[in-house]
Design a protein around this motif. Sequence first.
Motif, PDB file in Angstrom:
ATOM      1  N   MET A  51       0.833  -1.204   0.000  1.00 16.60           N
ATOM      2  CA  MET A  51       0.000   0.000   0.000  1.00 16.60           C
ATOM      3  C   MET A  51       0.865   1.251   0.000  1.00 16.60           C
ATOM      4  O   MET A  51       1.257   1.746   1.051  1.00 16.60           O
ATOM      5  CB  MET A  51      -0.915  -0.032   1.229  1.00 16.60           C
ATOM      6  N   LEU A  56       0.128   4.494   2.128  1.00 15.38           N
ATOM      7  CA  LEU A  56       0.496   4.505   3.552  1.00 15.38           C
ATOM      8  C   LEU A  56       1.936   4.968   3.716  1.00 15.38           C
ATOM      9  O   LEU A  56       2.238   5.737   4.630  1.00 15.38           O
ATOM     10  CB  LEU A  56       0.328   3.112   4.163  1.00 15.38           C
ATOM     11  N   GLY A  57       2.821   4.506   2.821  1.00 14.88           N
ATOM     12  CA  GLY A  57       4.220   4.922   2.901  1.00 14.88           C
ATOM     13  C   GLY A  57       4.380   6.413   2.680  1.00 14.88           C
ATOM     14  O   GLY A  57       5.166   7.072   3.360  1.00 14.88           O
ATOM     15  N   ALA A  81       3.234   8.183   5.629  1.00 19.51           N
ATOM     16  CA  ALA A  81       4.232   8.022   6.688  1.00 19.51           C
ATOM     17  C   ALA A  81       5.327   9.074   6.567  1.00 19.51           C
ATOM     18  O   ALA A  81       5.775   9.628   7.583  1.00 19.51           O
ATOM     19  CB  ALA A  81       4.841   6.626   6.635  1.00 19.51           C
ATOM     20  N   THR A  82       5.734   9.388   5.321  1.00 21.52           N
ATOM     21  CA  THR A  82       6.758  10.423   5.161  1.00 21.52           C
ATOM     22  C   THR A  82       6.214  11.783   5.602  1.00 21.52           C
ATOM     23  O   THR A  82       6.934  12.584   6.188  1.00 21.52           O
ATOM     24  CB  THR A  82       7.245  10.522   3.700  1.00 21.52           C
ATOM     25  N   ASP A 133       6.315  11.834   9.308  1.00 25.88           N
ATOM     26  CA  ASP A 133       7.715  12.041   9.716  1.00 25.88           C
ATOM     27  C   ASP A 133       8.082  13.516   9.644  1.00 25.88           C
ATOM     28  O   ASP A 133       8.658  14.079  10.580  1.00 25.88           O
ATOM     29  CB  ASP A 133       8.658  11.263   8.784  1.00 25.88           C
ATOM     30  N   ILE A 181       8.674   5.338  -3.556  1.00 29.77           N
ATOM     31  CA  ILE A 181       8.249   4.202  -2.755  1.00 29.77           C
ATOM     32  C   ILE A 181       8.028   2.981  -3.663  1.00 29.77           C
ATOM     33  O   ILE A 181       7.376   3.091  -4.696  1.00 29.77           O
ATOM     34  CB  ILE A 181       6.914   4.550  -2.046  1.00 29.77           C
ATOM     35  N   GLY A 182       8.591   1.844  -3.264  1.00 33.66           N
ATOM     36  CA  GLY A 182       8.581   0.640  -4.101  1.00 33.66           C
ATOM     37  C   GLY A 182       7.192   0.216  -4.549  1.00 33.66           C
ATOM     38  O   GLY A 182       6.259   0.219  -3.778  1.00 33.66           O
ATOM     39  N   VAL A 189      -4.055   8.331   6.104  1.00 36.27           N
ATOM     40  CA  VAL A 189      -3.735   6.948   6.485  1.00 36.27           C
ATOM     41  C   VAL A 189      -5.024   6.182   6.762  1.00 36.27           C
ATOM     42  O   VAL A 189      -5.216   5.060   6.269  1.00 36.27           O
ATOM     43  CB  VAL A 189      -2.834   6.920   7.746  1.00 36.27           C
ATOM     44  N   TYR A 241      12.996   7.714   6.649  1.00 33.77           N
ATOM     45  CA  TYR A 241      12.395   7.636   5.322  1.00 33.77           C
ATOM     46  C   TYR A 241      12.655   6.260   4.736  1.00 33.77           C
ATOM     47  O   TYR A 241      11.784   5.646   4.143  1.00 33.77           O
ATOM     48  CB  TYR A 241      12.970   8.732   4.435  1.00 33.77           C
ATOM     49  N   MET A 242      13.884   5.744   4.946  1.00 32.62           N
ATOM     50  CA  MET A 242      14.230   4.425   4.433  1.00 32.62           C
ATOM     51  C   MET A 242      13.313   3.380   5.043  1.00 32.62           C
ATOM     52  O   MET A 242      12.877   2.467   4.368  1.00 32.62           O
ATOM     53  CB  MET A 242      15.688   4.087   4.760  1.00 32.62           C
ATOM     54  N   ALA A 271      10.310   3.761   5.968  1.00 31.76           N
ATOM     55  CA  ALA A 271       9.017   3.865   5.297  1.00 31.76           C
ATOM     56  C   ALA A 271       9.055   3.076   4.000  1.00 31.76           C
ATOM     57  O   ALA A 271       8.112   2.367   3.679  1.00 31.76           O
ATOM     58  CB  ALA A 271       8.689   5.320   5.031  1.00 31.76           C
ATOM     59  N   ILE A 272      10.165   3.180   3.274  1.00 27.35           N
ATOM     60  CA  ILE A 272      10.263   2.470   2.001  1.00 27.35           C
ATOM     61  C   ILE A 272      10.298   0.979   2.249  1.00 27.35           C
ATOM     62  O   ILE A 272       9.612   0.213   1.586  1.00 27.35           O
ATOM     63  CB  ILE A 272      11.527   2.910   1.242  1.00 27.35           C
ATOM     64  N   PHE A 280       9.157  -1.079   4.701  1.00 26.30           N
ATOM     65  CA  PHE A 280       7.977  -1.875   5.028  1.00 26.30           C
ATOM     66  C   PHE A 280       6.993  -1.863   3.888  1.00 26.30           C
ATOM     67  O   PHE A 280       6.267  -2.816   3.662  1.00 26.30           O
ATOM     68  CB  PHE A 280       7.364  -1.486   6.372  1.00 26.30           C
ATOM     69  N   ASP A 281       7.048  -0.786   3.112  1.00 27.95           N
ATOM     70  CA  ASP A 281       6.156  -0.720   1.964  1.00 27.95           C
ATOM     71  C   ASP A 281       6.510  -1.775   0.934  1.00 27.95           C
ATOM     72  O   ASP A 281       5.658  -2.494   0.443  1.00 27.95           O
ATOM     73  CB  ASP A 281       6.271   0.660   1.329  1.00 27.95           C
ATOM     74  N   SER A 282       7.822  -1.881   0.633  1.00 28.64           N
ATOM     75  CA  SER A 282       8.208  -2.847  -0.387  1.00 28.64           C
ATOM     76  C   SER A 282       7.990  -4.261   0.141  1.00 28.64           C
ATOM     77  O   SER A 282       7.677  -5.168  -0.625  1.00 28.64           O
ATOM     78  CB  SER A 282       9.655  -2.628  -0.800  1.00 28.64           C
ATOM     79  N   LEU A 284       5.514  -5.199   2.014  1.00 28.99           N
ATOM     80  CA  LEU A 284       4.097  -5.485   1.832  1.00 28.99           C
ATOM     81  C   LEU A 284       3.817  -5.769   0.362  1.00 28.99           C
ATOM     82  O   LEU A 284       3.086  -6.686   0.030  1.00 28.99           O
ATOM     83  CB  LEU A 284       3.247  -4.318   2.313  1.00 28.99           C
ATOM     84  N   ASP A 285       4.435  -4.975  -0.509  1.00 30.73           N
ATOM     85  CA  ASP A 285       4.230  -5.179  -1.939  1.00 30.73           C
ATOM     86  C   ASP A 285       4.727  -6.556  -2.345  1.00 30.73           C
ATOM     87  O   ASP A 285       4.071  -7.251  -3.124  1.00 30.73           O
ATOM     88  CB  ASP A 285       4.979  -4.099  -2.731  1.00 30.73           C
ATOM     89  N   ASN A 333       4.963   5.520  12.480  1.00 30.42           N
ATOM     90  CA  ASN A 333       5.444   4.446  11.611  1.00 30.42           C
ATOM     91  C   ASN A 333       5.150   3.077  12.204  1.00 30.42           C
ATOM     92  O   ASN A 333       4.816   2.141  11.485  1.00 30.42           O
ATOM     93  CB  ASN A 333       6.949   4.600  11.372  1.00 30.42           C
ATOM     94  N   ILE A 362       1.515   2.365  11.715  1.00 30.14           N
ATOM     95  CA  ILE A 362       1.221   2.005  10.315  1.00 30.14           C
ATOM     96  C   ILE A 362       1.665   0.575  10.037  1.00 30.14           C
ATOM     97  O   ILE A 362       0.952  -0.191   9.397  1.00 30.14           O
ATOM     98  CB  ILE A 362       1.900   3.012   9.360  1.00 30.14           C
ATOM     99  N   GLU A 416      -0.692  -2.399   8.784  1.00 28.30           N
ATOM    100  CA  GLU A 416      -0.435  -3.160   7.551  1.00 28.30           C
ATOM    101  C   GLU A 416      -0.417  -4.650   7.839  1.00 28.30           C
ATOM    102  O   GLU A 416      -0.963  -5.436   7.063  1.00 28.30           O
ATOM    103  CB  GLU A 416       0.890  -2.711   6.935  1.00 28.30           C
TER     104      GLU A 416
END
Lengths: 136, 109
Positions: A1, A4-5, A8-9, A12, A54-55, A121, B4-5, B7-8, B10-12, B14-15, B75, B78, B82
């Motif tokens: 998702m 959400l990322g 989150a930024t 932050d 974000i991935g 969120v 920030y990292m 955030a990236i 946990f997102d990846s 989940l993906d 974070n 979140i 998730e």
Amino acid sequence: MPSLGISATGLDAESRRMEVIADNVANAHSTAGPDGKTYRRKEVVFTSHLENAIGGGNRTLGGVRVSDVIEDPRPLRRDYRPGHPDADSDGFVTMPNVNMVEEMVDMMSASRSYEANLAAVRTAKAMANQALEILK
Amino acid sequence: MERYMNAINFDSALDAAGKTLREKVVDLKDGADQQGGEAFGNILKGLVDEVDSLQKNANSSIKDLVAGNRNDIHNVAIKMEEASVAFDLMMEIRNKLVEAYQEVSRMQA
């Protein structure tokens, strides 16, 4: 998702902004810092994040980050306090250029922006849960 | 930057979990077509493992928060959310799988 990322930024960044405001409020009466200079009001600079997205998500959306914390260049206040240890030869003390009213407004703005990110969120979460309802 | 990292990451994660989930569902479909694809047990186990890793991730960040190694409550919240959504998704897929399995097992020869 990815949303959400991104949120989150935002969270932050807003909490970082709040830290800087707290520092300003705490140092509103600091006449000398570790370097001997009077404290100057600090401010955050927000930059939207494009590269390093974000991935998995949209490559053009990457959220926000605090790129810099800058000092307020406005002139420092000078108070006449002859008895103060940091007073100059004329009896003037250089006070920080922190304006409490301004800080309060910034604080409200930070708090509301944080709230807005939280709402994003919550909505993203609600959308995911609504999609799960299809399976039920 | 470090935050920030996070955030990236946990997102990846989940993906990646979602991607594998999709593959599993496709596997299931293919398996049904060709008679004897992946066993039901393996599919369920794969799902459980992925959700488990998300929950472990959330757990370790809760521990970090309580221990004072980090202070970004949002974070952690979140990540927990998730993990919870991923768990719900897993449960729904599990229910569907079990339902389908029972449907087949009730079939008269």
